[in-house]
Motif scaffolding. Structure first.
Motif, short mmCIF file in Angstrom:
data_model
loop_
_atom_site.label_atom_id
_atom_site.label_comp_id
_atom_site.label_asym_id
_atom_site.label_seq_id
_atom_site.Cartn_x
_atom_site.Cartn_y
_atom_site.Cartn_z
N MET A 182 0.83 -1.20 0.00
CA MET A 182 0.00 0.00 0.00
C MET A 182 0.87 1.25 0.00
O MET A 182 0.59 2.22 -0.72
N MET A 183 1.94 1.24 0.81
CA MET A 183 2.83 2.40 0.88
C MET A 183 3.57 2.61 -0.43
O MET A 183 3.73 3.75 -0.89
N LEU A 184 4.03 1.54 -1.06
CA LEU A 184 4.72 1.67 -2.34
C LEU A 184 3.80 2.30 -3.38
O LEU A 184 4.21 3.15 -4.18
N TYR A 206 10.33 6.53 4.70
CA TYR A 206 9.68 5.23 4.74
C TYR A 206 10.65 4.14 4.26
O TYR A 206 10.75 3.07 4.88
N TYR A 207 11.36 4.40 3.18
CA TYR A 207 12.33 3.42 2.68
C TYR A 207 13.40 3.14 3.72
O TYR A 207 13.85 2.00 3.88
N ASP A 211 14.10 -0.40 5.48
CA ASP A 211 15.35 -0.94 4.91
C ASP A 211 15.14 -1.41 3.47
O ASP A 211 15.56 -2.50 3.06
N HIS A 212 14.48 -0.54 2.70
CA HIS A 212 14.08 -0.89 1.33
C HIS A 212 14.75 0.07 0.34
O HIS A 212 14.57 1.28 0.43
N ASP A 213 15.50 -0.44 -0.61
CA ASP A 213 16.11 0.33 -1.69
C ASP A 213 16.77 1.61 -1.15
O ASP A 213 16.35 2.74 -1.44
N SER A 239 21.71 10.22 7.53
CA SER A 239 22.64 9.57 8.44
C SER A 239 22.20 8.14 8.74
O SER A 239 23.01 7.21 8.75
N LEU A 240 20.91 7.94 8.96
CA LEU A 240 20.40 6.61 9.27
C LEU A 240 20.49 5.67 8.08
O LEU A 240 20.76 4.48 8.24
N VAL A 241 20.28 6.21 6.87
CA VAL A 241 20.42 5.40 5.66
C VAL A 241 21.88 4.97 5.49
O VAL A 241 22.18 3.80 5.22
N LEU A 242 22.79 5.91 5.66
CA LEU A 242 24.22 5.60 5.51
C LEU A 242 24.68 4.60 6.57
O LEU A 242 25.54 3.76 6.31
#
Length: 285
Positions: A182-184, A206-207, A211-213, A239-242
Motif C-alpha cells: 500500500m505504501m509503495l 519510509y524506505y 530498509d528498502h532500496d 545519516s540513518l540510511v548511511l
C-alpha cells in the motif's frame, strides 16, 4: 377559532402523552465501538458488552456447540477499510457480522456476509453465507473479565490481534495487512506529479524505516534538499540510511550536520538523538 384551539390542544396532548410513554431505559449490555488503525487500514468493531453478573459464562450462559453473537443485542459488526488477512483467509474490505461457535477444545470464529440478522441469527442463519470460518484455541486468563471486551492489541505496521475476553477466556484472532505494498503505491502516486521537498523526504524516510532500496532513498533525500534546502530532519534520515549501508564515516558527518541545525533551532530532542547516534557510530569505525 375556539374549535381550532381545541384541536391544537388535543394534538399537543397526544404528542406529550406519546413522548412521556417512550422512556429510554439504560441497557444491561451497553453499546461500544472499537476503532483502530493497523498500518494504513482502519478497523471498526460495533458490539454490545454483556456482563457476567455472577453467572457462569462459557459452556453455560454461552453453550458449547451453539452459535453465539459475540456480544449481546444486535449482531456484532466488523468493518475493514481495506482488504486484510484473517489467519490464512483474505477478507475483502467491507462490513461483516462476527459469530462464534464455542466448543470445548476450540472455537469456530465466523465472518458472515448477511448483515440483516438480529442477534445470533439462529433461525435464519445460513452457513453458506459465511465469508469463512477459522478455528482458534482459546486461552485461560488468570484475571477475571467481568464485562465482555473486544480489543485490538499487539499492533505494528503489518499486523495486530483481535482479542475477545470474557470471564477467564480469551480468544485471539490474528490480523495481517499489506502495508508495504500500500505504501509503495502511495509513494508512486505522491511522486508522480510535481512532488515537493516533503514528498521526497517522506518517501525516503519510509524506505529507510523499512530498509528498502536505500540507494533510491539517498537520491530522494538529495532531491528533497535541492527543493527545500538543508534541514535537520533530512540530514538525520540520510545519516540513518548511511548507517544501514555501513558507511559510518559519512553517517557521522550527516548526524553532526543534523545536530548543528537542530541545536540552532532549539530542537533538543533531535540534538539528543544525534548525539547518541554519533557515539554509537564512532564505536563502529
Amino acid at each position: 377559532m375556539g374549535k381550532l384551539r381545541y384541536i391544537c390542544f388535543l394534538v399537543f396532548m397526544l404528542i406529550w402523552q406519546v413522548s412521556i410513554s417512550q422512556i429510554t431505559h439504560p441497557k444491561m449490555s451497553p453499546f461500544s465501538s472499537v476503532k483502530q488503525e493497523i498500518g494504513l487500514v482502519t478497523i471498526t468493531i460495533d458490539y454490545s458488552r454483556p456482563s457476567a453478573r455472577g453467572r457462569n459464562i462459557v459452556g453455560d450462559l454461552m453453550p458449547y456447540d451453539r452459535i453465539w453473537r459475540v456480544g449481546a443485542n444486535e449482531s456484532t459488526k466488523f468493518t475493514t477499510s481495506h482488504d486484510i488477512t484473517i489467519g490464512e483467509h483474505l477478507l475483502k474490505k467491507g462490513t461483516y457480522v462476527l459469530y462464534a461457535i464455542p466448543h470445548k477444545e476450540y472455537w469456530e470464529v465466523i465472518f458472515h456476509t448477511n448483515l440483516t440478522h438480529w442477534g445470533d441469527g439462529r433461525t435464519d442463519y445460513k452457513p453458506q453465507e459465511d465469508a469463512f470460518r477459522i478455528q482458534i484455541k482459546p486461552e485461560k486468563t488468570a484475571d477475571f473479565q467481568e464485562t465482555f471486551l473486544i480489543t485490538l492489541n499487539h499492533l505494528d505496521h503489518n499486523s495486530g490481534i483481535m482479542e475477545w475476553i470474557w470471564e477467564h477466556t480469551k480468544v485471539s484472532i490474528p490480523i495481517k495487512v499489506d502495508t508495504h505494498e500500500m505504501m509503495l503505491g502511495r509513494i508512486k502516486t505522491l511522486l508522480k506529479d510535481n512532488p515537493t521537498a516533503m514528498s521526497y523526504y517522506q518517501a525516503a524516510r519510509y524506505y529507510q524505516e523499512q530498509d528498502h532500496d536505500l540507494i533510491k532513498a539517498l537520491k530522494w533525500l538529495d532531491k528533497a534538499e535541492t527543493l527545500g534546502g538543508r534541514t535537520y530532519y533530512i540530514h538525520r534520515i540520510r545519516s540513518l540510511v548511511l548507517e544501514k549501508k555501513k558507511d559510518y564515516k559519512n553517517a557521522i558527518k550527516e548526524a553532526k550536520a543534523s545536530l548543528k541545525i537542530a541545536d540552532s533551532l532549539g530542537k533538543d530532542e533531535f540534538v539528543r538523538m544525534n548525539q547518541k547516534n554519533i557515539e554509537k557510530l564512532q564505536k563502529l569505525l
